[in-house]
Design an enzyme around this catalytic site. Structure first.
Site, PDB file in Angstrom:
ATOM      1  N   HIS A 201      31.684   3.016 -92.075  1.00 53.66           N
ATOM      2  CA  HIS A 201      30.254   2.894 -92.390  1.00 53.66           C
ATOM      3  C   HIS A 201      29.606   2.098 -91.250  1.00 53.66           C
ATOM      4  O   HIS A 201      30.223   1.183 -90.711  1.00 53.66           O
ATOM      5  CB  HIS A 201      30.034   2.066 -93.669  1.00 53.66           C
ATOM      6  CG  HIS A 201      30.122   2.836 -94.948  1.00 53.66           C
ATOM      7  ND1 HIS A 201      30.649   2.280 -96.100  1.00 53.66           N
ATOM      8  CD2 HIS A 201      29.718   4.089 -95.286  1.00 53.66           C
ATOM      9  CE1 HIS A 201      30.572   3.161 -97.092  1.00 53.66           C
ATOM     10  NE2 HIS A 201      30.021   4.270 -96.620  1.00 53.66           N
ATOM     11  N   CYS A 295      28.468  -5.082 -97.853  1.00 53.77           N
ATOM     12  CA  CYS A 295      28.778  -3.985 -98.788  1.00 53.77           C
ATOM     13  C   CYS A 295      28.385  -4.333-100.217  1.00 53.77           C
ATOM     14  O   CYS A 295      28.030  -3.452-100.989  1.00 53.77           O
ATOM     15  CB  CYS A 295      30.274  -3.676 -98.774  1.00 53.77           C
ATOM     16  SG  CYS A 295      30.899  -3.092 -97.209  1.00 53.77           S
TER      17      CYS A 295
HETATM   18  N1  ARG Z   1      36.032   1.501-100.875  1.00 54.63           N
HETATM   19  C1  ARG Z   1      34.666   1.708-100.541  1.00 54.63           C
HETATM   20  C2  ARG Z   1      34.502   3.016 -99.779  1.00 54.63           C
HETATM   21  O1  ARG Z   1      35.366   3.346 -99.004  1.00 54.63           O
HETATM   22  C3  ARG Z   1      34.125   0.556 -99.736  1.00 54.63           C
HETATM   23  C4  ARG Z   1      32.672   0.662 -99.458  1.00 54.63           C
HETATM   24  C5  ARG Z   1      32.163  -0.486 -98.623  1.00 54.63           C
HETATM   25  N2  ARG Z   1      30.772  -0.464 -98.514  1.00 54.63           N
HETATM   26  C6  ARG Z   1      30.080  -0.556 -97.379  1.00 54.63           C
HETATM   27  N3  ARG Z   1      28.796  -0.649 -97.446  1.00 54.63           N
HETATM   28  N4  ARG Z   1      30.672  -0.518 -96.211  1.00 54.63           N
HETATM   29  O2  ARG Z   1      33.547   3.726 -99.947  1.00 54.63           O
END
Ligand code: ARG
Length: 302
Positions: A201, A295
């Site tokens: 991300h 996150c």
């Molecule tokens: N396990 C989640 C995923 O892979 C973690 C998300 C983390 N969120 C973020 N905004 N980076 O989607």
């Protein structure tokens, strides 16, 4: 820690002591260097009551090792307490059983100027979170909510600055969603390509420092996107791989304070030298799902 809810400029250390060099930065960030101003924020968070690592949709997740929900809860509570002590407002969305990643509220939407661009998750495991977050906004009086036609993971891949919105692609959010967001929000959206699966991300590789500057890890981006970042942000704070590898870039800045994973020692030092006030937190248990402070935090911009 000092907060300035009255939005008065607060003065930090003198510029000369920040760089140790008479050569100061230029551009809007240089003006701000002596006066990092904290603006009160409105955040949406989701208590990790059902947090677990039961599937693997990014390289951080190991379902065999799992994660300790109670420890995650305690770390999350400390993050929320840090925001409250800085004068920010924290609203809560009800966690849903069977959605272990719902704690990562940043992925739930992108809200700019009171307009909501809904999320549409890439992985089926998280798909139900999109409508759940959209419903929260509906119930809380938001009317301009766009149900997206294209895959996008909210603020996980969209980071809002004063003039532009930076948008990640490569692992989750589709470029078509960048255009959809631009049209709905009326802000220019700049596409950046992510190339390292650990930084799946945009918010794992970059965070805004107020409205005109950013901190980022160059290795997470394609050569072309790196060139774009250098052009847009010549004064950016650059993080190294060690800082990125503890999710140090998954931080939240209110203009002055930077809520950041405590392990990101190099980056914390660099931010301090630039006149920011790091607020270290321990989110090591949530990192087992690939998440950090940002996150867990969806910003509601009115
Ligand atoms: N396990 C989640 C995923 O892979 C973690 C998300 C983390 N969120 C973020 N905004 N980076 O989607």
């Amino acid at each position: 820690m000092t907060v300035s809810p009255a939005m008065e400029p607060t003065t930090s250390t003198s510029p000369s002591s920040q760089t140790g060099s008479p050569a100061v930065a230029t551009g809007p960030d240089a003006t701000a260097a002596r006066e990092r101003v904290a603006l009160p924020r409105r955040f949406l968070m989701c208590r990790p009551e059902h947090f677990a690592v039961t599937y693997a949709i990014n390289p951080w997740m190991d379902p065999v090792a799992g994660a300790d929900r109670d420890l995650a809860l305690a770390q999350w509570e400390a993050l929320r307490a840090a925001y409250l002590s800085l004068g920010h407002r924290v609203e809560l969305i009800e966690p849903i059983e069977g959605l272990p990643d719902m704690v990562f509220a940043a992925n739930g939407a992108l809200v700019v100027g009171g307009r909501v661009y809904g999320a549409r998750f890439h992985h089926p495991e998280r798909r139900a979170e999109g409508p759940a977050y959209a419903e929260w906004f509906r119930r809380n009086g938001f009317t301009e909510i766009l149900e997206p036609a294209h895959v996008n993971e909210g603020e996980g891949d969209f980071l809002t600055l004063e003039e532009v919105i930076l948008a990640g692609t490569g692992f989750r959010t589709e470029i078509a969603a960048h255009q959809e967001a631009q049209e709905h929000l009326g802000r220019p959206v700049v596409t950046l390509r992510l190339v390292d699966p650990r930084f799946y991300h945009l918010d794992t590789a970059l965070f805004p420092l107020g409205g005109h500057n950013v901190a980022y890890y160059p290795g997470a981006f394609s050569p072309g996107s790196r060139a774009v970042l250098e052009r847009l942000f010549p004064d950016a704070v650059l993080a190294d791989e060690a800082d990125a590898a503890v999710l140090g870039l998954n931080a939240v800045c209110d203009g002055r304070h930077v809520v950041i994973n405590a392990e990101a020692a190099g980056l914390i030092g660099a931010l301090r030298r630039r006149g920011y006030e790091p607020v270290p937190v321990d989110l090591s248990e949530l990192r087992k799902a690939g998440g950090g402070p940002k996150c867990c935090t969806l910003e509601i911009r009115m």
